[in-house]
Motif scaffolding. Sequence first.
Motif, PDB file in Angstrom:
ATOM      1  N   ILE A  66       0.833  -1.200   0.000  1.00 38.52           N
ATOM      2  CA  ILE A  66       0.000   0.000   0.000  1.00 38.52           C
ATOM      3  C   ILE A  66       0.872   1.255   0.000  1.00 38.52           C
ATOM      4  CG2 ILE A  66      -1.683   1.316   1.339  1.00 38.52           C
ATOM      5  CD1 ILE A  66      -2.900  -1.321   2.208  1.00 38.52           C
ATOM      6  N   ARG A  67       1.955   1.240   0.790  1.00 34.53           N
ATOM      7  CA  ARG A  67       2.838   2.411   0.817  1.00 34.53           C
ATOM      8  C   ARG A  67       3.497   2.648  -0.531  1.00 34.53           C
ATOM      9  NH1 ARG A  67       4.691   0.266   5.716  1.00 34.53           N
ATOM     10  NH2 ARG A  67       6.660  -0.306   4.710  1.00 34.53           N
ATOM     11  N   LEU A  68       3.784   1.582  -1.259  1.00 34.83           N
ATOM     12  CA  LEU A  68       4.383   1.745  -2.584  1.00 34.83           C
ATOM     13  C   LEU A  68       3.383   2.190  -3.622  1.00 34.83           C
ATOM     14  CD1 LEU A  68       6.740  -1.374  -2.685  1.00 34.83           C
ATOM     15  CD2 LEU A  68       7.371   1.014  -2.320  1.00 34.83           C
ATOM     16  N   GLY A  69       2.071   2.038  -3.322  1.00 33.63           N
ATOM     17  CA  GLY A  69       1.058   2.557  -4.242  1.00 33.63           C
ATOM     18  C   GLY A  69       0.347   1.515  -5.063  1.00 33.63           C
ATOM     19  N   TYR A  70       0.189   0.302  -4.529  1.00 37.14           N
ATOM     20  CA  TYR A  70      -0.498  -0.769  -5.254  1.00 37.14           C
ATOM     21  C   TYR A  70      -1.745  -1.204  -4.477  1.00 37.14           C
ATOM     22  CZ  TYR A  70       3.945  -1.116  -7.730  1.00 37.14           C
ATOM     23  OH  TYR A  70       5.065  -0.830  -8.444  1.00 37.14           O
ATOM     24  N   TYR A  71      -2.710  -1.718  -5.231  1.00 37.76           N
ATOM     25  CA  TYR A  71      -3.950  -2.180  -4.599  1.00 37.76           C
ATOM     26  C   TYR A  71      -4.574  -3.260  -5.460  1.00 37.76           C
ATOM     27  CZ  TYR A  71      -8.748  -2.342  -2.947  1.00 37.76           C
ATOM     28  OH  TYR A  71      -9.959  -2.767  -2.478  1.00 37.76           O
ATOM     29  N   TRP A  72      -5.098  -4.293  -4.773  1.00 45.25           N
ATOM     30  CA  TRP A  72      -5.980  -5.273  -5.400  1.00 45.25           C
ATOM     31  C   TRP A  72      -6.919  -5.800  -4.319  1.00 45.25           C
ATOM     32  CZ3 TRP A  72      -0.877  -5.926  -4.359  1.00 45.25           C
ATOM     33  CH2 TRP A  72      -0.494  -7.012  -3.578  1.00 45.25           C
ATOM     34  N   LEU A  73      -7.973  -6.483  -4.731  1.00 43.70           N
ATOM     35  CA  LEU A  73      -9.056  -6.797  -3.808  1.00 43.70           C
ATOM     36  C   LEU A  73      -8.634  -7.753  -2.695  1.00 43.70           C
ATOM     37  CD1 LEU A  73     -12.154  -7.170  -6.153  1.00 43.70           C
ATOM     38  CD2 LEU A  73     -11.650  -5.337  -4.539  1.00 43.70           C
ATOM     39  N   THR A  74      -7.917  -8.803  -3.022  1.00 43.33           N
ATOM     40  CA  THR A  74      -7.585  -9.855  -2.040  1.00 43.33           C
ATOM     41  C   THR A  74      -6.135  -9.724  -1.592  1.00 43.33           C
ATOM     42  OG1 THR A  74      -7.082 -11.349  -3.867  1.00 43.33           O
ATOM     43  CG2 THR A  74      -9.321 -11.405  -2.972  1.00 43.33           C
ATOM     44  N   MET A  75      -5.752  -8.557  -1.114  1.00 39.88           N
ATOM     45  CA  MET A  75      -4.358  -8.314  -0.764  1.00 39.88           C
ATOM     46  C   MET A  75      -3.905  -9.187   0.413  1.00 39.88           C
ATOM     47  SD  MET A  75      -4.130  -4.160  -1.132  1.00 39.88           S
ATOM     48  CE  MET A  75      -2.354  -4.139  -1.065  1.00 39.88           C
ATOM     49  N   HIS A  76      -4.650  -9.155   1.508  1.00 46.11           N
ATOM     50  CA  HIS A  76      -4.218  -9.875   2.702  1.00 46.11           C
ATOM     51  C   HIS A  76      -4.264 -11.390   2.498  1.00 46.11           C
ATOM     52  CE1 HIS A  76      -4.387 -11.380   6.893  1.00 46.11           C
ATOM     53  NE2 HIS A  76      -3.581 -10.364   7.118  1.00 46.11           N
ATOM     54  N   LYS A  77      -5.288 -11.893   1.849  1.00 43.87           N
ATOM     55  CA  LYS A  77      -5.404 -13.329   1.611  1.00 43.87           C
ATOM     56  C   LYS A  77      -4.280 -13.819   0.703  1.00 43.87           C
ATOM     57  CE  LYS A  77      -8.530 -16.789  -0.345  1.00 43.87           C
ATOM     58  NZ  LYS A  77      -7.535 -17.250  -1.340  1.00 43.87           N
ATOM     59  N   ASP A  78      -3.995 -13.071  -0.369  1.00 41.68           N
ATOM     60  CA  ASP A  78      -2.930 -13.489  -1.283  1.00 41.68           C
ATOM     61  C   ASP A  78      -1.566 -13.463  -0.600  1.00 41.68           C
ATOM     62  OD1 ASP A  78      -4.897 -13.710  -3.131  1.00 41.68           O
ATOM     63  OD2 ASP A  78      -4.430 -11.859  -4.204  1.00 41.68           O
ATOM     64  N   ALA A  79      -1.317 -12.437   0.223  1.00 44.75           N
ATOM     65  CA  ALA A  79      -0.035 -12.369   0.931  1.00 44.75           C
ATOM     66  C   ALA A  79       0.110 -13.525   1.918  1.00 44.75           C
ATOM     67  CB  ALA A  79       0.095 -11.030   1.652  1.00 44.75           C
ATOM     68  N   ARG A  80      -0.970 -13.847   2.622  1.00 50.50           N
ATOM     69  CA  ARG A  80      -0.912 -14.955   3.576  1.00 50.50           C
ATOM     70  C   ARG A  80      -0.709 -16.288   2.871  1.00 50.50           C
ATOM     71  NH1 ARG A  80      -5.451 -14.153   5.602  1.00 50.50           N
ATOM     72  NH2 ARG A  80      -6.609 -15.802   4.543  1.00 50.50           N
ATOM     73  N   ASP A  81      -1.388 -16.501   1.748  1.00 55.56           N
ATOM     74  CA  ASP A  81      -1.237 -17.758   1.012  1.00 55.56           C
ATOM     75  C   ASP A  81       0.167 -17.897   0.443  1.00 55.56           C
ATOM     76  OD1 ASP A  81      -3.854 -18.232   1.614  1.00 55.56           O
ATOM     77  OD2 ASP A  81      -4.632 -17.651  -0.354  1.00 55.56           O
ATOM     78  N   MET A  82       0.735 -16.812  -0.054  1.00 54.21           N
ATOM     79  CA  MET A  82       2.076 -16.885  -0.619  1.00 54.21           C
ATOM     80  C   MET A  82       3.111 -17.214   0.455  1.00 54.21           C
ATOM     81  SD  MET A  82       4.400 -13.918  -2.349  1.00 54.21           S
ATOM     82  CE  MET A  82       4.699 -13.300  -0.700  1.00 54.21           C
TER      83      MET A  82
END
Length: 504
Positions: free
Chosen positions: A216-232
Amino acid sequence: MLGEYNVTYRPRTSVKGKILADFLIEMSGEVSQPVSAAETQEEPWTLFTYGSSCVDESGAGLILTSPQGAEFTYALRFQFTASDNEAEYEALVAGLQIAARMEVKNIQVLVEVLENKSIKEKEVATVIEEDGPTWMTQLVDYLKEGTLLGDEKEARKLRLKAPQYELLEGVLYRRLFLTPWLRCVGPLQAEYVMREIHKGTCSMHAGPRSVLAKSIRLGYYWLTMHKDARDMIQKCSDCQVHRPVTRHPQQHLTLITAPWPFYKWGIDIAGPFPEGPGKVKNLIVVMDYFTKWIEPKAVATITGGQVKKFVWDNIVCRFGIPGEIISDNGKQFSDNPFKDWCDKLNITQRFASVKHPQSNGLVERANRSLGEGIKSCLGEGNKNWGEELSHVLWAHRTMIKLSHGDTPFSQTYGTKAVIPAEIGMLTYRTATVDMVNNDEEMRLNLDLLEERRERAAICEAKAKSKMMKYYNARVRGVAFRPGEFVYRSNDASHAVAGEKLGPK
């Protein structure tokens, strides 16, 4: 210093692109005399300039080289904000002014140009291209052409969501209140961003919330941010190997309660201790789950026959046949003759989980308390720890337990024990004892013992309920689904010693 003369300093504002033309006009007025052909054919000086800017400040670097190879290096820091182009103009103007003061007649200016690109065009293309429609497709179509879906509910939902987004030059941005707009990215782009933040060149395998916050600080957004980060991160092998060992419980607490005194006992082996008289070096310890009464015995070796004899002498012959005995999976408890003996007396055996002594935590805590008490009472060089066992045991039996608010001695015999301190210095109870009516009072205490035990059971239930609430609040459940990869921490995982940098 300038304030004394009513003179104020005002920093120079940013310079526009026409500065070169203004500078040439100023210099043309000063050089009005004709120059000879010999001077015009003088070897040129070389001026190399570089300007850069950031959020806080801007600056420039200059290198002026004479025809003979002598270099003059200058570093400038501007006291005003400027873009990269404006910093380049300022660097060029400053270099030309320095060359003019040095009376340089022929000069060649060089500006830094990156010839080798750090990222190839193919790599950039694979990052920004998406295969097929994404979650942004409907928003882009609506903001660009006003296209809505056929479903009325979905169309209304899209209209309500659209004001949060903005389409600029074909790129979709998410509007925010306190931060700049965030660029919306698709699945492939999001995977690239998370991979670079989590395990790229400048990364440290941070957790999902850190990856999310940095995206978010770098300036990016998508709908499933937290879920995708946790899965990765869950699929990252390095994170699984080197992650901190969690100390939170993974399952809810299961309480062990006893319906009445001397029905449920916990048994365990403590030791080995230093060898004492009779070559004893181990302790067999049992503890009643209701009254917290402890019975230990020092032995030289541990066998099933010794455990059977100990339970018969110290439990059955004194308090009756127990209903349940909880122990670990040691052979002296799980094999014959102790197992067959328990079956004949209809005693139910409960075994704690393998490598999980907390399942029989009450007697484990009793072992530790006895060991600490014996160690504290022993003097230097005194190896006869068996003599101190009876003193430590008496102290435990006459100590108030927080779980039920009474002493094990009182819960067992129905009256309070008289300790040696009450004989050395009389208390009201020992000073006013009525020896004539003492026997009758003792029998009355036995009649009231059942009521005292009921109060103790209620008090213990409240204490355990409070403890269970605190324990369950710290539970962090872990659930696995078929097909998931799980890192198992065992001896094979630590076959290669990595010291500080090895696996946990």
